[in-house]
Design a protein around this motif. Structure first.
Motif, PDB file in Angstrom:
ATOM      1  N   PHE A  22      40.775  37.103  38.979  1.00  0.00           N
ATOM      2  CA  PHE A  22      40.715  36.711  40.080  1.00  0.00           C
ATOM      3  C   PHE A  22      41.199  35.362  40.017  1.00  0.00           C
ATOM      4  CE2 PHE A  22      37.329  40.267  40.308  1.00  0.00           C
ATOM      5  CZ  PHE A  22      38.164  40.804  41.490  1.00  0.00           C
ATOM      6  N   GLU A  23      41.263  34.510  38.988  1.00  0.00           N
ATOM      7  CA  GLU A  23      41.564  33.228  39.061  1.00  0.00           C
ATOM      8  C   GLU A  23      43.137  33.162  39.622  1.00  0.00           C
ATOM      9  OE1 GLU A  23      40.278  30.198  38.940  1.00  0.00           O
ATOM     10  OE2 GLU A  23      38.407  30.381  37.677  1.00  0.00           O
ATOM     11  N   GLY A  24      43.672  34.190  39.083  1.00  0.00           N
ATOM     12  CA  GLY A  24      45.216  34.310  39.492  1.00  0.00           C
ATOM     13  C   GLY A  24      45.580  34.760  40.855  1.00  0.00           C
ATOM     14  N   GLN A  25      44.427  35.116  41.567  1.00  0.00           N
ATOM     15  CA  GLN A  25      44.509  35.602  43.078  1.00  0.00           C
ATOM     16  C   GLN A  25      44.100  34.419  44.062  1.00  0.00           C
ATOM     17  OE1 GLN A  25      42.781  39.263  43.323  1.00  0.00           O
ATOM     18  NE2 GLN A  25      43.707  40.188  41.775  1.00  0.00           N
ATOM     19  N   ASN A  26      44.000  33.080  43.600  1.00  0.00           N
ATOM     20  CA  ASN A  26      43.555  32.259  44.707  1.00  0.00           C
ATOM     21  C   ASN A  26      42.108  32.693  45.238  1.00  0.00           C
ATOM     22  OD1 ASN A  26      43.439  29.935  45.791  1.00  0.00           O
ATOM     23  ND2 ASN A  26      44.707  30.583  47.351  1.00  0.00           N
ATOM     24  N   LYS A  27      41.161  33.179  44.489  1.00  0.00           N
ATOM     25  CA  LYS A  27      39.959  33.811  45.117  1.00  0.00           C
ATOM     26  C   LYS A  27      38.851  32.677  44.814  1.00  0.00           C
ATOM     27  CE  LYS A  27      41.190  37.991  46.072  1.00  0.00           C
ATOM     28  NZ  LYS A  27      41.365  38.417  47.400  1.00  0.00           N
ATOM     29  N   ARG A  28      37.760  32.770  45.565  1.00  0.00           N
ATOM     30  CA  ARG A  28      36.761  31.811  45.276  1.00  0.00           C
ATOM     31  C   ARG A  28      35.579  32.813  44.889  1.00  0.00           C
ATOM     32  NH1 ARG A  28      40.076  30.558  48.878  1.00  0.00           N
ATOM     33  NH2 ARG A  28      40.680  28.109  49.201  1.00  0.00           N
ATOM     34  N   CYS A  44      31.107  30.048  38.049  1.00  0.00           N
ATOM     35  CA  CYS A  44      31.603  30.033  39.306  1.00  0.00           C
ATOM     36  C   CYS A  44      33.091  29.326  38.848  1.00  0.00           C
ATOM     37  CB  CYS A  44      30.875  29.006  40.171  1.00  0.00           C
ATOM     38  SG  CYS A  44      30.799  27.497  39.721  1.00  0.00           S
ATOM     39  N   ASN A  45      34.093  29.557  39.843  1.00  0.00           N
ATOM     40  CA  ASN A  45      35.343  29.001  39.643  1.00  0.00           C
ATOM     41  C   ASN A  45      35.646  27.765  40.415  1.00  0.00           C
ATOM     42  OD1 ASN A  45      35.907  29.920  42.011  1.00  0.00           O
ATOM     43  ND2 ASN A  45      38.017  30.853  41.633  1.00  0.00           N
ATOM     44  N   ASP A  46      36.574  26.856  39.912  1.00  0.00           N
ATOM     45  CA  ASP A  46      36.752  25.712  40.605  1.00  0.00           C
ATOM     46  C   ASP A  46      37.068  25.772  42.170  1.00  0.00           C
ATOM     47  OD1 ASP A  46      36.343  24.167  38.264  1.00  0.00           O
ATOM     48  OD2 ASP A  46      38.758  24.420  37.819  1.00  0.00           O
ATOM     49  N   ALA A  47      37.611  26.698  42.571  1.00  0.00           N
ATOM     50  CA  ALA A  47      38.245  26.988  43.896  1.00  0.00           C
ATOM     51  C   ALA A  47      36.564  27.169  44.778  1.00  0.00           C
ATOM     52  CB  ALA A  47      38.744  28.239  44.258  1.00  0.00           C
ATOM     53  N   PHE A  48      35.509  27.850  44.131  1.00  0.00           N
ATOM     54  CA  PHE A  48      34.081  28.128  44.726  1.00  0.00           C
ATOM     55  C   PHE A  48      33.593  26.655  44.964  1.00  0.00           C
ATOM     56  CE2 PHE A  48      29.813  28.510  44.703  1.00  0.00           C
ATOM     57  CZ  PHE A  48      29.663  29.504  45.736  1.00  0.00           C
TER      58      PHE A  48
END
Length: 103
Positions: A22-28, A44-48
Motif C-alpha cells: 500500500f505504501e507504493g500505491q500512494n494510499k493513506r 499508520c503510514n506517513d501519508a495518513f
C-alpha cells in the motif's frame, strides 16, 4: 538498537507485505490489531499522518474507529456503522466526515 518505524507489535512478515504494497500505491492507511480491545492501531503510514495532521505517536494505540478524528460534522449514524462493521468483522461502505487535528 534497530530503528522502529511506527510498529507497536512484533514484526510480522504478513504485515510487512501489506505495508509495502500500500505504501507504493500512494494510499493513506492504518493497520489495527483486531485481537486487542478497541482494535488498537499498530501502524499508520506517513501519508495518513500528513492528511490528518496527527503525528505517528498521536495515532498509535488509538482505536481504529479513529474517534480522535470525529468533529461536529461527523454523523453519529456513520460512527455507529463503522463500529458495527468492526464488531461484526464485515465489510461495509460508509461515508464519514473526519477532521484534521488543526481544524
Amino acid at each position: 538498537m534497530p530503528v522502529r518505524r511506527g510498529h507497536v507489535a512484533p514484526q510480522n512478515t504478513f504485515l510487512g507485505i501489506i505495508i509495502r504494497k500500500f505504501e507504493g500505491q500512494n494510499k493513506r492507511f492504518v493497520i489495527a490489531n483486531a485481537r486487542v480491545q478497541n482494535c488498537a492501531i499498530i501502524y499508520c503510514n506517513d501519508a495518513f499522518c500528513e492528511m490528518t495532521g496527527f503525528s505517528r505517536p498521536d495515532v498509535m494505540q488509538k482505536p481504529c474507529t479513529c474517534d480522535f478524528l470525529h468533529g461536529q460534522l461527523t454523523k453519529r449514524h456513520a460512527i455507529s456503522q463503522v463500529a458495527q462493521a468492526l464488531l461484526g468483522s464485515e465489510e461495509r461502505k460508509v461515508e464519514i466526515t473526519y477532521h484534521r487535528k488543526d481544524v
